[in-house]
Design a protein around this motif. Sequence first.
Motif, mmCIF file in Angstrom:
data_model
loop_
_atom_site.group_PDB
_atom_site.id
_atom_site.type_symbol
_atom_site.label_atom_id
_atom_site.label_comp_id
_atom_site.label_asym_id
_atom_site.label_seq_id
_atom_site.Cartn_x
_atom_site.Cartn_y
_atom_site.Cartn_z
ATOM 1 N N SER A 144 36.172 34.074 31.768
ATOM 2 C CA SER A 144 36.939 34.702 32.845
ATOM 3 C C SER A 144 38.428 34.726 32.528
ATOM 4 O O SER A 144 39.111 35.719 32.805
ATOM 5 C CB SER A 144 36.695 33.965 34.168
ATOM 6 O OG SER A 144 35.349 34.071 34.571
ATOM 7 N N LEU A 148 40.635 38.137 32.099
ATOM 8 C CA LEU A 148 41.869 38.393 32.845
ATOM 9 C C LEU A 148 43.027 38.659 31.893
ATOM 10 O O LEU A 148 43.874 39.523 32.154
ATOM 11 C CB LEU A 148 42.182 37.200 33.751
ATOM 12 C CG LEU A 148 43.451 37.306 34.592
ATOM 13 C CD1 LEU A 148 43.427 38.546 35.484
ATOM 14 C CD2 LEU A 148 43.642 36.056 35.436
ATOM 15 N N LYS A 151 42.760 42.141 30.744
ATOM 16 C CA LYS A 151 43.158 43.049 31.820
ATOM 17 C C LYS A 151 44.671 43.143 31.914
ATOM 18 O O LYS A 151 45.247 44.224 32.081
ATOM 19 C CB LYS A 151 42.565 42.568 33.147
ATOM 20 C CG LYS A 151 42.914 43.483 34.329
ATOM 21 C CD LYS A 151 42.482 42.854 35.642
ATOM 22 C CE LYS A 151 43.102 43.603 36.798
ATOM 23 N NZ LYS A 151 42.922 42.904 38.074
ATOM 24 N N TYR A 163 33.730 40.346 31.753
ATOM 25 C CA TYR A 163 33.355 40.115 33.149
ATOM 26 C C TYR A 163 31.863 40.382 33.362
ATOM 27 O O TYR A 163 31.197 39.668 34.126
ATOM 28 C CB TYR A 163 34.181 40.993 34.081
ATOM 29 C CG TYR A 163 35.561 40.442 34.395
ATOM 30 C CD1 TYR A 163 35.751 39.095 34.675
ATOM 31 C CD2 TYR A 163 36.674 41.288 34.430
ATOM 32 C CE1 TYR A 163 37.017 38.596 34.970
ATOM 33 C CE2 TYR A 163 37.940 40.795 34.728
ATOM 34 C CZ TYR A 163 38.103 39.452 34.995
ATOM 35 O OH TYR A 163 39.350 38.958 35.289
ATOM 36 N N ALA A 183 33.099 36.340 43.531
ATOM 37 C CA ALA A 183 34.408 36.351 42.864
ATOM 38 C C ALA A 183 34.347 37.121 41.551
ATOM 39 O O ALA A 183 35.272 37.876 41.213
ATOM 40 C CB ALA A 183 34.893 34.931 42.626
ATOM 41 N N HIS A 184 33.256 36.953 40.814
ATOM 42 C CA HIS A 184 33.126 37.622 39.520
ATOM 43 C C HIS A 184 32.914 39.122 39.699
ATOM 44 O O HIS A 184 33.447 39.928 38.922
ATOM 45 C CB HIS A 184 31.981 37.003 38.724
ATOM 46 C CG HIS A 184 32.123 35.525 38.534
ATOM 47 N ND1 HIS A 184 33.212 34.961 37.902
ATOM 48 C CD2 HIS A 184 31.329 34.492 38.904
ATOM 49 C CE1 HIS A 184 33.075 33.647 37.876
ATOM 50 N NE2 HIS A 184 31.946 33.338 38.490
ATOM 51 N N ASN A 187 36.243 40.521 40.383
ATOM 52 C CA ASN A 187 37.043 40.669 39.167
ATOM 53 C C ASN A 187 36.702 41.961 38.435
ATOM 54 O O ASN A 187 37.591 42.667 37.934
ATOM 55 C CB ASN A 187 36.808 39.471 38.240
ATOM 56 C CG ASN A 187 37.420 38.196 38.762
ATOM 57 O OD1 ASN A 187 38.362 38.219 39.549
ATOM 58 N ND2 ASN A 187 36.892 37.060 38.347
ATOM 59 N N SER A 190 38.168 44.912 40.133
ATOM 60 C CA SER A 190 39.609 45.077 39.883
ATOM 61 C C SER A 190 39.865 45.830 38.581
ATOM 62 O O SER A 190 40.844 46.576 38.476
ATOM 63 C CB SER A 190 40.307 43.710 39.849
ATOM 64 O OG SER A 190 39.959 42.982 38.681
#
Length: 372
Positions: A144, A148, A151, A163, A183-184, A187, A190
């Motif tokens: 994760s 991020l 990203k 992800y 939550a994943h 992500n 997003s």
Amino acid sequence: IREKAFGPGHPDVAASLNNLADLYLAGGSVATAEPLYRRALAIREKALGAGHPDVATTLNNLAELYRANGNGAQSEPLYRRALAIREKTLGPEHLKTALTLTGLGALHDAGGDYAQAEVLYRRALAIREKIKGVDHPDAVGTLSALALLYKKVGDYEQAEFLYRRVIRIQEKALGPTHRNLVAHLGNLVSVHEATGNYEKAEPLYQRVLDIHEKVFGPEHPLVAADLSNLGALHAIRGNAGKAESFYRRALDIREKVLGTGHPSVATELNNLAALYRETGGRAQAEALLRQALEVDELALGPNHPNVATDLNNLAALYRDAGNNAKAKPLLQRALAIDEGALGPTHLATASSLYNLARLYQAMGDGASAVPL
């Protein structure tokens, strides 16, 4: 008890101090945790030697404390010392070595040194995969963090790949409807939103909604939030009818569960009003914005930043209709609220300044616009 039984310099006392510091740090008491870690470190260095694995544990804990507190200058040398000890005593492919690599990677990540962070994350991930397997849940945190990072640097393809891998691991470990998946999934959403791929984002939003409905029931605030997200997505895609339906469902839940005077209700009223404003329903939008303003003033007070947001939104509606005279006092009040509540340099204050300056220009009052 251990101090009395073994003496203040015994390693067992250091272990107790370290554990106690862990508890304080977990509870957010950094100032209380730091001296306990320092004392544990001093005991362990003296009793066990500077190169002992237990010394590395306390060094790593202290590094985590300083990193969490934004103190990278103190954090990095502690991570480096812990890493050197662990590599020497435990080996370069030990799980505790991976733990320190991940922390050091996070430190570089937070400092914007993404290239170094990637190297450290990748090393930590390789260790975890070798020891526990490529689909073990212990890899989720590092995966994760890497996703991020990608990203942030605009490598959305890599971010999406990682992800999706995280989601597959968690689905295998927990099942496809476990709440920890939310939550994943968010992500991954997003990433799709960052690239404008709303078609891929929609089923993920829907899946989050399904999970929350199953876990909490159909009338929970989290379900309302999911419905609101789906409404916003359909609004962006130009599906006004679907957007309205989702916003209305979200509003109904918030009013029923939280009460009609809750600030979350005002947020949903603003969402609906924005939709009507975009589709030409100005009368409906005005009524909703006035209702939102009333809710926030009563719930939060007349000088809350949310009230300023409501005022800006209502003023924008009047500006659309060419009614600058109605918009002006609303924008002036919004600016005064933001300056008083948030300060003159806050982004919300800057936005209110910009809105008011634009209005003055539209009214031909350049002299008032220039100072803003």
